[in-house]
Design an enzyme around this catalytic site. Structure first.
Site, PDB file in Angstrom:
ATOM      1  N   SER A 127       0.841  -1.189   0.000  1.00 10.50           N
ATOM      2  CA  SER A 127       0.000   0.000   0.000  1.00 10.50           C
ATOM      3  C   SER A 127       0.876   1.238   0.000  1.00 10.50           C
ATOM      4  CB  SER A 127      -0.910   0.000   1.223  1.00 10.50           C
ATOM      5  OG  SER A 127      -0.142   0.236   2.380  1.00 10.50           O
ATOM      6  N   LYS A 128       0.209   2.383  -0.001  1.00  8.52           N
ATOM      7  CA  LYS A 128       0.939   3.641  -0.136  1.00  8.52           C
ATOM      8  C   LYS A 128       2.097   3.800   0.847  1.00  8.52           C
ATOM      9  CE  LYS A 128      -2.860   3.934  -1.161  1.00  8.52           C
ATOM     10  NZ  LYS A 128      -4.111   3.678  -0.592  1.00  8.52           N
ATOM     11  N   ARG A 129       1.915   3.259   2.055  1.00  2.54           N
ATOM     12  CA  ARG A 129       2.984   3.502   3.016  1.00  2.54           C
ATOM     13  C   ARG A 129       4.267   2.729   2.694  1.00  2.54           C
ATOM     14  NH1 ARG A 129       2.900  -0.249   6.467  1.00  2.54           N
ATOM     15  NH2 ARG A 129       1.332  -1.822   6.078  1.00  2.54           N
ATOM     16  N   HIS A 130       4.187   1.824   1.728  1.00  2.00           N
ATOM     17  CA  HIS A 130       5.406   1.149   1.290  1.00  2.00           C
ATOM     18  C   HIS A 130       6.164   1.992   0.272  1.00  2.00           C
ATOM     19  CE1 HIS A 130       3.138  -2.435   2.735  1.00  2.00           C
ATOM     20  NE2 HIS A 130       4.315  -2.663   3.265  1.00  2.00           N
ATOM     21  N   GLY A 131       5.624   3.193   0.020  1.00  5.24           N
ATOM     22  CA  GLY A 131       6.260   4.043  -0.977  1.00  5.24           C
ATOM     23  C   GLY A 131       5.520   3.912  -2.287  1.00  5.24           C
TER      24      GLY A 131
END
Length: 480
Positions: A254-258
């Site tokens: 998801s987004k928090r993985h970049g």
RNA sequence: GCUCCCAUCGUCUAGCCUGGUCUAGGACUCUGCCUUUUCACGGCAGCAACAGGGGUUCAAAUCCCCUUGGGAGUACCA
């Protein structure tokens, strides 16, 4: 084997960027269609009005095009099963819902959000499963129509049968859901809009979808969908639930993985070929264990039984390497094209002729995995500065280096006087001959000395070619 | 909590269905060497895994059970 025409679909909800996980499921469906001579449908699942938007839809369609996944039917490719936007199929969902209600397989539910929440909390506290408690399940006809007439808001719920469901997944094998796993679920919201699990079934049925290849996160949804298929007396399609792509923390990507959007990788100068290649390898393997191949080969060798059951970690390192492999085999034209888009308009690169530019990208493509990394290298061609480093200091301390510098300076001045813009290979060769023959310098002192003096660096690509691409005036200022 | 799914090198994976050919193969990364009088590419070599425990069997990475670990779902999101 089944001889009916394969029809598969990619059904994104247009609520943001084209996610890399979506790219992968789209890819598998597309390849399966092409591998079997079937049809590939793009369906836009935009029933969540709040979050859906046209820009996102466009992003998805452009992304598909960029990757070379041309669909046969879709919002902009009318076919006999359209429309292909769920927001344009609302009457259809309504019609089937009415039918279910008439047949007693669904019912109006007047419960409010607050009531539902309260009941759920209570059930949880009491240790019961928080399924819908059936408040409105058996309301009388009269009461329903009375409340409806009064204008009371009502959603439509599906009456869940009390039984276990089993199906054969093409990836997971036989999967069984016990009875009572889900409670009566909503198929039509109180605002009249259908809910995913419901329209998905109606559409897959109406669009004659034969195989559903999708993410593992939908596995549990299959239960509800199986119930719905049964209720409308339709046999379900084949399912293949592909394991998810996860980040380094083993959590769903998801987004928090970049970076998770296709466009990010596009902007990072990844090739569509590389995206297709690497994405296909997350959760699937080539029958000959090859790791570099193109879409055409994929169409030839793809089979559903080579899916991996466990989730795959997204590894940027390998992705980059895959891109590098494609970078090396891609045509010069494609490369020129891409570099042209990366460099700023006023870059001196653009002042050079075709021949020069061609030699330039051919020289640097061997050295990088990402096209954009050529940028600083091209910059160096027009950078007159001389690097300060231990390596440079050492080379400068050799007694041969000043000799080389002196000689090359005179040569460069001569070229400049002749109005020559660049040295040629034969220039470089004759310098070497002179330095070796007349001045008796050879081996490492010769090459390293020339490199340091001419390029201002103690490392770099092939010396001769590099020098031939550097303007005489730039070399001259390095020599000063 | 409940339900479902999953488990081979750090990572992607082959092998598992149809047990013996597996002293577990390939790829990325890392290390060393060769090549290139640089660098990179390339070539060669090396490091490194069957989660644990029970069965079944002459024989288990492969079949069964349990444990542990991980993931997903449990919405009037998709």
């Amino acid at each position: 084997m089944n001889t009916e025409l394969v029809r598969v679909r990619f059904a994104p909800s247009p609520t943001g960027q084209f996610h890399i996980g979506g790219v992968r499921t789209a890819l598998y469906n597309f390849i399966y269609a092409r591998a079997t001579g079937g049809v590939f449908v793009l369906r836009i699942e935009d029933t969540d009005l709040e979050r859906s938007n046209m820009e996102s839809e466009k992003l998805h369609m452009e992304g598909m095009k960029w990757l070379g996944m041309d669909y046969d039917e879709g919002p902009d490719k009318p076919g006999e099963f359209g429309p292909y936007r769920q927001s344009e199929r609302l009457e259809i969902y309504k019609k089937y819902a009415d039918e279910l209600i008439t047949k007693g397989k669904a019912f109006y539910c007047f419960c409010t959000d607050e009531e539902l929440l309260e009941k759920k909390e209570k059930a949880k506290a009491g240790g019961l499963n928080p399924n819908y408690d059936g408040t409105c399940r058996n309301l009388s006809h009269d009461e329903v129509s009375k409340r409806l007439q009064k204008g009371e808001k009502a959603a439509v719920r599906f009456k869940v049968p009390i039984k276990a469901f089993t199906f054969k997944d093409r990836v997971k094998g036989e999967v069984t859901f016990p009875e009572n796993m889900v409670g009566d679920f909503i198929i039509l919201r109180s605002n009249g809009l259908p809910v995913y699990n419901y329209c998905c079934v109606i559409d897959d049925y109406l669009m004659k979808i034969t195989h559903v290849i999708r993410g593992d996160d939908h596995l549990a949804n299959t239960l509800r969908q199986l119930m719905l298929y049964e209720a409308i007396s339709v046999s379900p399609p084949e399912f293949a639930h592909v394991s998810l792509i996860v980040g380094h923390d083993r959590q769903k990507l998801s987004k928090r993985h970049g970076a998770t959007s296709l466009n990010w990788y596009k902007d990072e100068t990844y090739f569509p070929e590389a995206v297709v290649n690497y994405m296909s390898l997350l959760g699937w393997s080539h029958p000959e264990e090859k790791s570099i191949f193109d879409l055409e080969e994929l169409k030839r060798v793809f089979t559903i039984d080579r899916f991996v059951k466990s989730p795959a970690t997204f590894d940027n390192e390998k992705f980059k390497w895959v891109n590098g492999q494609h970078l090396r085999s891609i045509s010069c034209e494609r490369l020129l094209d891409q570099i042209g888009n990366i460099l700023p308009q006023n870059h001196r690169y653009f002042e050079q002729d075709d021949e020069w530019r061609k030699n330039c990208v051919e020289l640097f493509r061997e050295k990088v995995d990402l096209s954009k990394d050529m940028w600083p290298m091209i910059d160096r061609l027009f950078d007159a500065s001389v690097e300060q480093s231990d390596g440079m200091n050492e080379i400068n301390s050799w007694e041969t280096t000043p000799v080389i510098r002196e000689y090359l300076k005179s040569e460069m001045l001569r070229l400049d006087a002749e109005n020559r813009e660049f040295p040629t290979i034969s220039d470089v060769n004759s310098w070497m001959k002179h330095l070796k023959g007349e001045l008796k310098i050879k081996g490492k002192p010769l090459f390293m000395g020339m490199r340091a003096v001419l390029t201002g660096q103690d490392h770099g690509p092939d010396l001769k070619m590099f020098v031939c691409l550097t303007p005489v005036k730039i070399i001259l200022s390095r020599l000063e």
